[in-house]
Enzyme design. Structure first.
Site, PDB file in Angstrom:
ATOM      1  N   HIS A 122       5.304 -12.464   7.860  1.00 47.80           N
ATOM      2  CA  HIS A 122       5.552 -11.092   7.403  1.00 47.80           C
ATOM      3  C   HIS A 122       6.770 -11.075   6.497  1.00 47.80           C
ATOM      4  CE1 HIS A 122       6.037  -6.737   7.499  1.00 47.80           C
ATOM      5  NE2 HIS A 122       4.764  -6.721   7.832  1.00 47.80           N
TER       6      HIS A 122
ATOM      7  N   SER B  90       0.836  -1.226   0.000  1.00 50.62           N
ATOM      8  CA  SER B  90       0.000   0.000   0.000  1.00 50.62           C
ATOM      9  C   SER B  90       0.858   1.257   0.000  1.00 50.62           C
ATOM     10  CB  SER B  90      -0.967  -0.006   1.184  1.00 50.62           C
ATOM     11  OG  SER B  90      -0.273  -0.190   2.393  1.00 50.62           O
TER      12      SER B  90
ATOM     13  N   ASP C 128      -2.778  -8.074  11.586  1.00 45.99           N
ATOM     14  CA  ASP C 128      -4.117  -8.463  11.160  1.00 45.99           C
ATOM     15  C   ASP C 128      -4.717  -9.600  11.986  1.00 45.99           C
ATOM     16  OD1 ASP C 128      -4.261  -6.599   9.042  1.00 45.99           O
ATOM     17  OD2 ASP C 128      -2.894  -7.847   7.891  1.00 45.99           O
TER      18      ASP C 128
ATOM     19  N   HIS D  34      -2.138  -8.800   1.969  1.00 46.23           N
ATOM     20  CA  HIS D  34      -1.803  -7.546   2.661  1.00 46.23           C
ATOM     21  C   HIS D  34      -2.963  -7.186   3.601  1.00 46.23           C
ATOM     22  CE1 HIS D  34       0.120  -3.814   3.417  1.00 46.23           C
ATOM     23  NE2 HIS D  34      -0.181  -3.126   2.330  1.00 46.23           N
TER      24      HIS D  34
ATOM     25  N   ARG E 161       2.374  -4.216  16.707  1.00 42.08           N
ATOM     26  CA  ARG E 161       1.001  -3.729  16.512  1.00 42.08           C
ATOM     27  C   ARG E 161       0.014  -4.802  16.986  1.00 42.08           C
ATOM     28  NH1 ARG E 161       1.297  -2.617  10.234  1.00 42.08           N
ATOM     29  NH2 ARG E 161       2.119  -4.731  10.410  1.00 42.08           N
TER      30      ARG E 161
END
Ligand code: CMX
Length: 438
Positions: A319, A242, A374, A272, A328
């Site tokens: 990842h 992105s 995610d 993604h 995160r």
């Protein structure tokens, strides 16, 4: 535009330019990296050929925004009124300038967003005209690009008087204009698609994150959830799909509307940003098979192996850069432990945290068996009532627009050129490898 933010950025950008110019002029030939055939065929993984000062991703430590880790950002940035999380406005000031903002500086970004908040009616009409089963990411992308005609950069560039050193100024203008409208557009898509078009108009009293929560229609403490979510997803240096797409499009001097619409399209892929919806979809399937019961460790292991054997990836794990648990993910896990420790979905995700990494290690393919952002984010949304999981990537996109616009403003400020790496053919690589004679 507020002179405060513009002058501060002007000072920062002008002070930075000589550093960039010196590196290019005096050290342009100094080698940084080498590229091998595996990297050329393998998606340029690990090749150091991009530059950004907005954030840096260390494989073992995770992301730092402007030099600060996530816990440091949460601690040092000024908190939103009536909230425990920093305001998005203060965070954006920090991303742009690298400075922790004073109350006055936070207020200046709030004022900018407030006065630019009105979304043109044609955007809503266009969204209403789309089939309701359009994916919300396609709707978001279309809404953003439909506003291209508003671009100040495009107009000033067309007029022909804009000096290259000033490209960043109308780019900042475009970024503030677009960001100010994004929460309203995203919430409109949500209410249109899932709440029978019962739209909640913005509340001018609220900050960016709180206003989004208000327009979605979920009460406190969802305002803090929204702020946290947008901050955590904002930036992840510039090589991810992105961020890179946004940068690449803008490098052709396409305006921010084109660039951010493209950024959204890249984020919409299941490898993604869409992985957050895939995680929830996957868990729901397990949930159904278990008749709502939390599976035992052994049962969960079987589900994971079955998914791998069917040739699918385990969404939310692995990842391209990180080689440890994504901070995160950790930040959101800590939020869950504090606010929803007994939630069954959280227990599912926590069980996955235990079960998946050893399985991926045993399978021996994934270079990083640990969870990424995610894996955890959908649980929080679900708990607070946002259960339409195909909307989750829109939340990611609204946050990601903060980081990508900050990058584009600085790209323009420092005069980075159009991006154009070089391709080779398979035959050329075979020759380089010595397996094919010339
Ligand atoms: N489950 C199963 N297999 C996985 C895996 C996972 N979670 N992660 C990696 N692998 C596999 C890859 O598919 C690849 O297999 P092949 O050799 O058969 O092609 C192999 O392990 C090596 O991949 P890698 O070098 O470890 O990972 P990449 O850098 O190629 O890809 C990523 C990174 C994120 C796309 C990958 O880990 C993945 O597909 N994860 C699941 C989807 C996901 O959670 N994406 C979100 C990432 C965060 C974000 O951007 O939002």
């Amino acid at each position: 535009m507020s002179e405060l933010l513009k002058n501060k950025l002007k000072e920062k950008i002008e002070a930075w330019r000589p550093r960039t110019a010196r590196l290019v002029k005096e050290f342009g030939n100094v080698k940084v990296d080498e590229v091998d055939i595996g990297q050329i065929i393998g998606g340029a993984r690990d090749v150091k050929c991009l530059i950004t000062d907005i954030s840096y991703l260390d494989p073992f430590e995770g992301i730092r925004f402007r030099g600060l880790t996530i816990p440091e950002v949460m601690e040092k940035l000024p908190k939103a009124k009536d909230g425990e999380m920093p305001s998005v406005e203060g965070f954006y000031y920090f991303l742009l300038t690298g400075d922790i903002p004073s109350d006055e500086e936070v207020q200046s970004v709030m004022d900018e967003f407030k006065k630019r908040q009105q979304v043109p009616e044609y955007v809503f009409n266009m969204l209403r005209a789309l089939p309701l089963d359009s994916h919300p990411m396609a709707m978001l992308s279309a809404a953003i690009v439909s506003m291209q005609r508003e671009s100040v950069f495009f107009k000033e560039y067309e007029e022909g008087h804009l000096h290259k050193n000033d490209y960043w100024i109308p780019t900042l203008e475009d970024s503030l204009n677009l960001l100010a409208k994004l929460p309203t557009i995203a919430a409109f898509i949500y209410r249109l698609k899932y709440k029978n078009g019962d739209i909640i108009p913005p509340n001018p009293e609220l900050d960016w994150g709180a206003n989004f929560a208000y327009m979605i229609g979920i009460p406190k403490p969802y305002d803090d959830v929204a702020r946290m979510y947008f901050i955590l997803h904002s930036d992840h240096e510039s090589g991810n799909v992105s961020a890179h797409t946004g940068h690449l499009i803008a490098s052709a001097l396409s305006d921010v509307y084109y660039a951010i619409s493209g950024m959204v399209n890249g984020l919409a892929g299941p490898l993604h940003g869409l992985a957050n919806q895939e995680v929830l979809k996957w868990i729901q399937e397990v949930y159904k098979k278990m008749d709502g019961r939390i599976p035992t460790e052994e049962e969960m292991k079987k589900f994971v192996w079955d998914t791998l054997k069917e040739g699918h990836v385990i969404p939310g794990f692995g990842h391209a850069v990180l080689r440890k648990t994504d901070p995160r993910y950790t930040a959101q896990r800590e939020f869950c432990l504090k606010n929803l420790p007994d939630d069954p979905l959280f227990k599912y995700v926590d069980l996955l945290y235990k079960v998946v990494p050893p399985i991926l290690l045993e399978q021996g393919k994934a270079k990083n068996p640990w969870p990424n952002v995610d894996a955890q984010s959908g649980v929080i949304q679900w708990y607070y009532g946002l259960k339409e999981y195909d909307f989750y990537t829109v939340l990611f996109a609204v946050g990601r627009a903060l980081g990508v616009t900050a990058n584009i403003i600085w790209d323009r400020g420092l005069g980075y050129p159009i991006e154009r790496p070089k391709s080779v053919t398979t035959e050329m690589l075979e020759e380089i490898a010595g397996i094919k004679s010339k």
